[in-house]
Design an enzyme around this catalytic site. Structure first.
Site, PDB file in Angstrom:
ATOM      1  N   ASN A   1       1.247  -3.263   8.286  1.00  0.00           N
ATOM      2  CA  ASN A   1       2.294  -4.090   7.661  1.00  0.00           C
ATOM      3  C   ASN A   1       3.268  -3.220   6.875  1.00  0.00           C
ATOM      4  O   ASN A   1       4.463  -3.517   6.780  1.00  0.00           O
ATOM      5  CB  ASN A   1       1.645  -5.114   6.732  1.00  0.00           C
ATOM      6  CG  ASN A   1       0.939  -6.211   7.502  1.00  0.00           C
ATOM      7  OD1 ASN A   1       1.564  -7.168   7.935  1.00  0.00           O
ATOM      8  ND2 ASN A   1      -0.361  -6.059   7.714  1.00  0.00           N
TER       9      ASN A   1
ATOM     10  N   ALA B   1       0.805  -1.224   0.000  1.00  0.00           N
ATOM     11  CA  ALA B   1       0.000   0.000   0.000  1.00  0.00           C
ATOM     12  C   ALA B   1       0.840   1.276   0.000  1.00  0.00           C
ATOM     13  O   ALA B   1       0.305   2.358   0.228  1.00  0.00           O
ATOM     14  CB  ALA B   1      -0.929  -0.009   1.207  1.00  0.00           C
TER      15      ALA B   1
ATOM     16  N   HIS C   1      -0.755   7.326   3.884  1.00  0.00           N
ATOM     17  CA  HIS C   1       0.564   7.001   4.442  1.00  0.00           C
ATOM     18  C   HIS C   1       1.534   8.113   4.051  1.00  0.00           C
ATOM     19  O   HIS C   1       1.739   8.379   2.862  1.00  0.00           O
ATOM     20  CB  HIS C   1       1.084   5.676   3.874  1.00  0.00           C
ATOM     21  CG  HIS C   1       0.171   4.523   4.147  1.00  0.00           C
ATOM     22  ND1 HIS C   1      -0.015   4.003   5.405  1.00  0.00           N
ATOM     23  CD2 HIS C   1      -0.617   3.789   3.339  1.00  0.00           C
ATOM     24  CE1 HIS C   1      -0.873   2.999   5.351  1.00  0.00           C
ATOM     25  NE2 HIS C   1      -1.264   2.855   4.112  1.00  0.00           N
TER      26      HIS C   1
HETATM   27  N1  LIG Z   1       1.858  -4.974   3.130  1.00  0.00           N
HETATM   28  C1  LIG Z   1       0.838  -4.190   2.806  1.00  0.00           C
HETATM   29  O1  LIG Z   1       1.013  -3.146   2.185  1.00  0.00           O
HETATM   30  C2  LIG Z   1      -0.537  -4.570   3.185  1.00  0.00           C
HETATM   31  C3  LIG Z   1      -0.807  -5.740   3.860  1.00  0.00           C
HETATM   32  N2  LIG Z   1      -2.083  -6.112   4.138  1.00  0.00           N
HETATM   33  C4  LIG Z   1      -2.315  -7.398   4.804  1.00  0.00           C
HETATM   34  O2  LIG Z   1      -2.699  -8.340   3.809  1.00  0.00           O
HETATM   35  C5  LIG Z   1      -3.493  -9.366   4.400  1.00  0.00           C
HETATM   36  C6  LIG Z   1      -4.743  -9.622   3.558  1.00  0.00           C
HETATM   37  O3  LIG Z   1      -5.564  -8.475   3.529  1.00  0.00           O
HETATM   38  P1  LIG Z   1      -7.124  -8.604   3.172  1.00  0.00           P
HETATM   39  O4  LIG Z   1      -7.319  -9.519   2.041  1.00  0.00           O
HETATM   40  O5  LIG Z   1      -7.659  -7.232   3.077  1.00  0.00           O
HETATM   41  O6  LIG Z   1      -7.688  -9.305   4.509  1.00  0.00           O
HETATM   42  P2  LIG Z   1      -9.067 -10.084   4.680  1.00  0.00           P
HETATM   43  O7  LIG Z   1      -9.321 -10.123   6.146  1.00  0.00           O
HETATM   44  O8  LIG Z   1     -10.112  -9.527   3.789  1.00  0.00           O
HETATM   45  O9  LIG Z   1      -8.758 -11.560   4.156  1.00  0.00           O
HETATM   46  C7  LIG Z   1      -7.866 -12.426   4.809  1.00  0.00           C
HETATM   47  C8  LIG Z   1      -8.322 -13.867   4.565  1.00  0.00           C
HETATM   48  O10 LIG Z   1      -7.312 -14.734   5.064  1.00  0.00           O
HETATM   49  C9  LIG Z   1      -7.903 -15.734   5.867  1.00  0.00           C
HETATM   50  N3  LIG Z   1      -6.951 -16.102   6.910  1.00  0.00           N
HETATM   51  C10 LIG Z   1      -6.485 -15.337   7.919  1.00  0.00           C
HETATM   52  N4  LIG Z   1      -5.631 -16.031   8.686  1.00  0.00           N
HETATM   53  C11 LIG Z   1      -5.540 -17.257   8.137  1.00  0.00           C
HETATM   54  C12 LIG Z   1      -4.818 -18.428   8.490  1.00  0.00           C
HETATM   55  N5  LIG Z   1      -4.014 -18.485   9.571  1.00  0.00           N
HETATM   56  N6  LIG Z   1      -4.956 -19.519   7.701  1.00  0.00           N
HETATM   57  C13 LIG Z   1      -5.784 -19.499   6.619  1.00  0.00           C
HETATM   58  N7  LIG Z   1      -6.510 -18.421   6.252  1.00  0.00           N
HETATM   59  C14 LIG Z   1      -6.382 -17.314   7.014  1.00  0.00           C
HETATM   60  C15 LIG Z   1      -9.166 -15.113   6.435  1.00  0.00           C
HETATM   61  O11 LIG Z   1     -10.141 -16.100   6.786  1.00  0.00           O
HETATM   62  C16 LIG Z   1      -9.625 -14.224   5.286  1.00  0.00           C
HETATM   63  O12 LIG Z   1     -10.488 -14.897   4.406  1.00  0.00           O
HETATM   64  C17 LIG Z   1      -3.771  -8.892   5.841  1.00  0.00           C
HETATM   65  O13 LIG Z   1      -2.843  -9.485   6.728  1.00  0.00           O
HETATM   66  C18 LIG Z   1      -3.497  -7.407   5.766  1.00  0.00           C
HETATM   67  O14 LIG Z   1      -3.170  -6.844   7.009  1.00  0.00           O
HETATM   68  C19 LIG Z   1      -3.139  -5.353   3.747  1.00  0.00           C
HETATM   69  C20 LIG Z   1      -2.909  -4.169   3.100  1.00  0.00           C
HETATM   70  C21 LIG Z   1      -1.606  -3.661   2.807  1.00  0.00           C
HETATM   71  O1  LIG Z   2      -3.626  -1.046   3.209  1.00  0.00           O
HETATM   72  C1  LIG Z   2      -3.032  -0.188   3.863  1.00  0.00           C
HETATM   73  O2  LIG Z   2      -3.200   1.041   3.686  1.00  0.00           O
HETATM   74  C2  LIG Z   2      -1.997  -0.577   4.871  1.00  0.00           C
HETATM   75  C3  LIG Z   2      -2.305  -1.759   5.652  1.00  0.00           C
HETATM   76  O3  LIG Z   2      -3.452  -2.122   5.878  1.00  0.00           O
HETATM   77  C4  LIG Z   2      -1.186  -2.519   6.198  1.00  0.00           C
HETATM   78  O4  LIG Z   2      -0.030  -2.121   5.981  1.00  0.00           O
HETATM   79  O5  LIG Z   2      -1.426  -3.532   6.865  1.00  0.00           O
END
Ligand SMILES: NC(=O)C1=CN([C@@H]2O[C@H](COP(=O)(O)OP(=O)(O)OC[C@H]3O[C@@H](n4cnc5c(N)ncnc54)[C@H](O)[C@@H]3O)[C@@H](O)[C@H]2O)C=CC1
Ligand SMILES: O=C([O-])CC(=O)C(=O)O
Length: 252
Positions: free
Chosen positions: A175, A119, A203
């Protein structure tokens, strides 16, 4: 065509599976069976709630879009199976002991752990910090209170401190702070704000060093299915996948 296994069938998993062009999603895995089944039906993949069965499928790379816990539980098994892994929940690597262990496993297995820009912007040239450490590295994140599952009537700072502490308290929201630190080679300072007037996930990145100074502001549109996650994060993974086999590599 690159075959992937998708770990996490939530918001990002859904966008990846339904927008993937140059890749084939072979199998999807989630702890919630209905999510895995629904997404599998949409992208003609096979659904799994049993991780070992998921891993027996024929794919060369796993895309994690699940949670910090999922990275801790499964990343090592993925690498040991001879596959690369793309980690969106980069916050899992804030734990230095776990990170060093996982990097060691990847090295031993001859595989790669890829952290997408997610992000934010700027991870590419922030890596100059590994050569010339920055004197300042600060992330100021502002989100609508609903993104953090809370309510607020005014702009409020809810965390100020180091990224590795912030991710422990807000594993679904910050993250990006850990990714910044991984790129720059030092833990980032973080300010996390909620603002009831905010319509975007913003951000702001401040960096200073012997090169000069940087200010980057990213005003992200929240994902329709999960406002905590910016839509850009899913686009970032799609772009990483699109470029995996491109001989022309742009950016440091
Ligand atoms: N690095 C970055 O820039 C960003 C990272 N993220 C992270 O990416 C990940 C995914 O985001 P979203 O899709 O929006 O989340 P979400 O909550 O919509 O989907 C996550 C899915 O993973 C499943 N899940 C969670 N833990 C699990 C496990 N231990 N085993 C199997 N399935 C599991 C959940 O049941 C859910 O269906 C999150 O951890 C979020 O914090 C999100 C945005 C930015
Ligand atoms: O999606 C974003 O803006 C950032 C976020 O959730 C993350 O870093 O976990």
């Amino acid at each position: 065509m690159i075959k992937i296994g998708l770990l996490g069938c939530g918001n990002v998993g859904h966008i990846i599976a339904t927008h993937a062009e140059s890749i084939q999603v072979v199998a999807v895995f989630d702890i919630i069976p209905e999510r895995a089944e629904r997404l599998a039906a949409l992208c003609h993949a096979r659904p799994y709630t049993d991780f070992d069965a998921f891993m027996r499928e024929d794919f060369s790379i796993v895309v994690e879009a699940a949670s910090v816990d999922a990275v801790r539980n499964y990343a090592e098994k993925v690498l040991r199976s001879g596959r690369d892994i793309i980690l969106l929940s980069s916050g899992a690597l804030a734990d230095a002991e776990f990170r060093d262990h996982l990097v060691g496993v990847a090295r031993e297995a001859g595989r790669k752990i890829r952290i997408p820009s997610g992000a934010i912007l700027g991870l590419d040239n922030l890596k100059i910090g590994q050569v010339s450490p920055p004197t300042k590295l600060l992330l100021r994140t502002t989100k609508p209170p609903s993104s953090l599952g809370m309510s607020a009537t005014r702009r409020m700072e809810i965390f100020k401190g180091l990224a590795h502490d912030c991710i422990r308290q807000y594993p679904k929201n910050i993250n990006v702070a850990v990714a910044l630190g991984l790129a720059a080679g030092r833990d980032a300072d973080v300010e996390l704000w909620v603002d009831p007037e905010a319509e975007r996930n913003t951000h702001e990145i401040f960096v200073e060093g012997d090169f000069g100074d940087i200010y980057v502001r990213v005003r992200n549109v929240p994902s329709p299915d999960n406002p905590a996650t910016s839509y850009m994060a899913a686009l970032s993974i799609l772009t990483l996948l699109k470029n995996l086999e491109n001989p022309l590599v742009v950016g440091t």
